[in-house]
Write a protein that holds these residues in place. Structure first.
Motif, short mmCIF file in Angstrom:
data_model
loop_
_atom_site.label_atom_id
_atom_site.label_comp_id
_atom_site.label_asym_id
_atom_site.label_seq_id
_atom_site.Cartn_x
_atom_site.Cartn_y
_atom_site.Cartn_z
N HIS A 12 0.85 -1.19 0.00
CA HIS A 12 0.00 0.00 0.00
C HIS A 12 0.88 1.23 0.00
O HIS A 12 1.77 1.36 0.83
CB HIS A 12 -0.92 0.02 1.23
CG HIS A 12 -2.09 -0.90 1.08
ND1 HIS A 12 -2.13 -2.15 1.62
CD2 HIS A 12 -3.27 -0.73 0.43
CE1 HIS A 12 -3.29 -2.73 1.32
NE2 HIS A 12 -4.00 -1.89 0.59
N GLU A 125 -7.46 3.15 -4.06
CA GLU A 125 -8.47 3.03 -3.01
C GLU A 125 -8.25 4.11 -1.96
O GLU A 125 -7.48 5.03 -2.18
CB GLU A 125 -8.45 1.62 -2.40
CG GLU A 125 -7.11 1.23 -1.80
CD GLU A 125 -7.07 -0.21 -1.31
OE1 GLU A 125 -7.73 -1.09 -1.91
OE2 GLU A 125 -6.38 -0.45 -0.32
N GLU A 152 -2.76 0.36 -4.26
CA GLU A 152 -2.41 -0.99 -3.82
C GLU A 152 -1.79 -1.74 -4.99
O GLU A 152 -2.31 -1.74 -6.10
CB GLU A 152 -3.65 -1.74 -3.30
CG GLU A 152 -3.28 -3.14 -2.83
CD GLU A 152 -4.45 -3.94 -2.25
OE1 GLU A 152 -5.30 -3.36 -1.55
OE2 GLU A 152 -4.50 -5.16 -2.52
MN MN Z 1 -6.01 -2.56 0.13
#
Ligand code: MN
Ligand code: ZN
Length: 480
Positions: A12, A125, A152
């Motif tokens: 991330h 995200e 991600e």
């Molecule tokens: Mn994620």
């Protein structure tokens, strides 16, 4: 039985943008008072409508390109439903079926070889809030981080050993920085790892995978990653040796020791009840959008350029990693009219003596007063034998502090190299006379001669040409 680890990573990466992923709240949360950057959108209040951050979207596309991904022509957002206190909406807006990038790769350089780590997917995200667990078992939640844009990246299980994971993590961080996607500072939580690890018998055919996967979440540093890998490899092989079955599961960290504890059996994507985010229409990515993104020189390209200039692998790695040094070196290279000897020496001085001066004076290269031009002058004075090596170092330190022109320093302080054989001969005679014991040693101990040269250098305050001094000393001793 012998086993091999099968390792995949999920990374991330916090995207560097002024505002959050779907609202106008500031994305800055580090060192801020808790819960000051929140609004109905990132707090998930009824009726609030998310609007994707264009800057974050463009950066995700750029990152996907830098990772050699196939870029989707149409992408959309989905809701990933799960219940956890750090997720105010009860779902995370993520991308499920149509991620921005798929099937990319990152090339890492192993000793004398290189390896492609395949990227399965890259999507965009939002980050979750930050939980603070207190000692009295209460938990406080800071929603400033909730909704910050995240990329991600999921790799295929292509890693076979720790070293590959570390090289990959370093390279990914460089790519994020070179392309201005993220500062990727792990201490600030801007880059976090999830490790997927399982082990297989060493004779299992290549490409075949074990029937389970253990996931360890929220690893914030390479050193913890290293410890978790060692811990899990040992734990899993011991279980398999006892003929125990390992099921797919998610494990959490117990402190920073690398020890992991069971959290839950692994969710499948079904458990998240993904469905399309109804408040954000699908987004088309046009050929013209892609053409307008121009990637700067990538870390691997820069490294290759340095290797082609004749630099050592380790030198190239340093200049690629520390871009301030690399940029300074590039300016130096421009001044050398492609003279490979000068270029190699420049790298040696920059990484050696200049870096040591930075450390000694507790400063950074950019704040010192040494310019690429000044280093070039010093090297030219050295080559034309106007100054000796030790004087060159001396002058370097003076330039570093004062920013003066090396030529002027040498003129003002009378530091020109002593090349006159007659003058050196006088001093050499004196040194030989005063060190009769050492002189007797010269035949069997090469360091004895070096010591005598050192004495000549000392008496001339570093100005004697050491090669001439050595010749003359040898000549005097041979005659004795
Ligand atoms: Mn994620
Ligand atoms: Zn907000």
């Amino acid at each position: 039985m012998k086993y091999l680890p099968v390792i995949g990573l999920e990374i991330h990466l916090q995207v560097k943008t002024l505002s959050k992923m779907f609202c106008r709240c500031s994305s800055e949360y580090f060192g801020k008072n808790p819960n000051i950057n929140i609004c109905p959108v990132c707090f998930g209040l009824p009726g609030a409508l998310p609007v994707p951050n264009k800057e974050a979207f463009n950066k995700a596309v750029k990152m996907a390109m830098a990772l050699n991904c196939t870029i989707a022509r149409q992408t959309k957002f989905d809701r990933k439903n799960y219940f956890y206190p750090d997720l105010p909406k009860g779902y995370q807006i993520s991308q499920f079926e149509q991620p921005i990038g798929t099937n990319g790769y990152v090339e890492i350089e192993l000793k004398g070889d290189s390896k492609r780590v395949r990227i399965q997917r890259l999507h965009l995200e939002e980050d979750t809030a930050k939980s603070l667990h207190l000692e009295n078992n209460e938990t406080l939640i800071d929603y400033n981080k909730s909704g910050v844009a995240l990329i991600e990246i999921v790799t295929f299980p292509d890693f076979e050993e720790l070293n590959e994971v570390i090289l990959f993590a370093k390279r990914l961080k460089q790519i994020a920085r070179y392309n201005s996607i993220s500062d990727a500072e792990m201490q600030k939580g801007q880059m976090r790892f999830e490790l997927n690890i399982s082990v297989k018998p060493f004779d299992m055919p290549k490409g075949e995978l074990p029937n389970y996967k253990v996931e360890v979440k929220n690893i914030g540093s390479i050193s913890v990653l290293e410890k978790v890998l060692a811990f899990e490899f040992k734990r899993q092989t011991e279980l398999l040796d006892k003929n125990e079955k390992i099921t797919s599961q998610t494990r959490g960290l117990k402190g920073m020791t690398g020890e992991t504890v069971f959290q839950r059996s692994k969710e499948t994507s079904d458990d998240y009840r993904y469905f399309p985010e109804p408040d954000i229409p699908p987004i088309k990515i046009l050929e013209s959008d892609l053409n307008s993104i121009i990637l700067p020189e990538q870390p691997a390209e820069r490294k290759l350029r340095y290797i082609n200039l004749g630099l050592e692998l380790e030198q190239s790695d340093i200049l690629v990693e520390y871009t301030e040094k690399g940029d300074w070196f590039d300016q130096f290279v421009k001044l050398t009219s492609a003279d490979k000897t000068l270029i190699k020496e420049g790298a040696k001085w920059l990484i050696g003596d200049i870096a040591a001066l930075c450390e000694k004076k507790e400063t950074e290269l950019g704040k010192s007063l040494i310019s690429p031009q000044a280093l070039l002058s010093i090297l030219e004075l050295l080559h034309s034998k106007k100054i000796s090596g030790s004087i060159a170092k001396n002058v370097l330190e003076k330039v570093f502090v004062t920013g003066k022109d090396p030529v002027n320093i040498i003129k003002d302080e009378g530091l020109t190299q002593l090349n006159s054989e007659d003058e050196i001969l006088e001093i050499a005679k004196k040194v030989v006379a005063e060190n009769s014991k050492v002189v007797l040693d010269v035949a069997k101990n090469p360091n004895a001669l070096k010591f005598l040269v050192g004495q000549v250098m000392k008496l001339t305050k570093g100005k004697a040409n050491p090669n001439i001094a050595m010749e003359i000393l040898q000549r005097i001793i041979n005659k004795q």
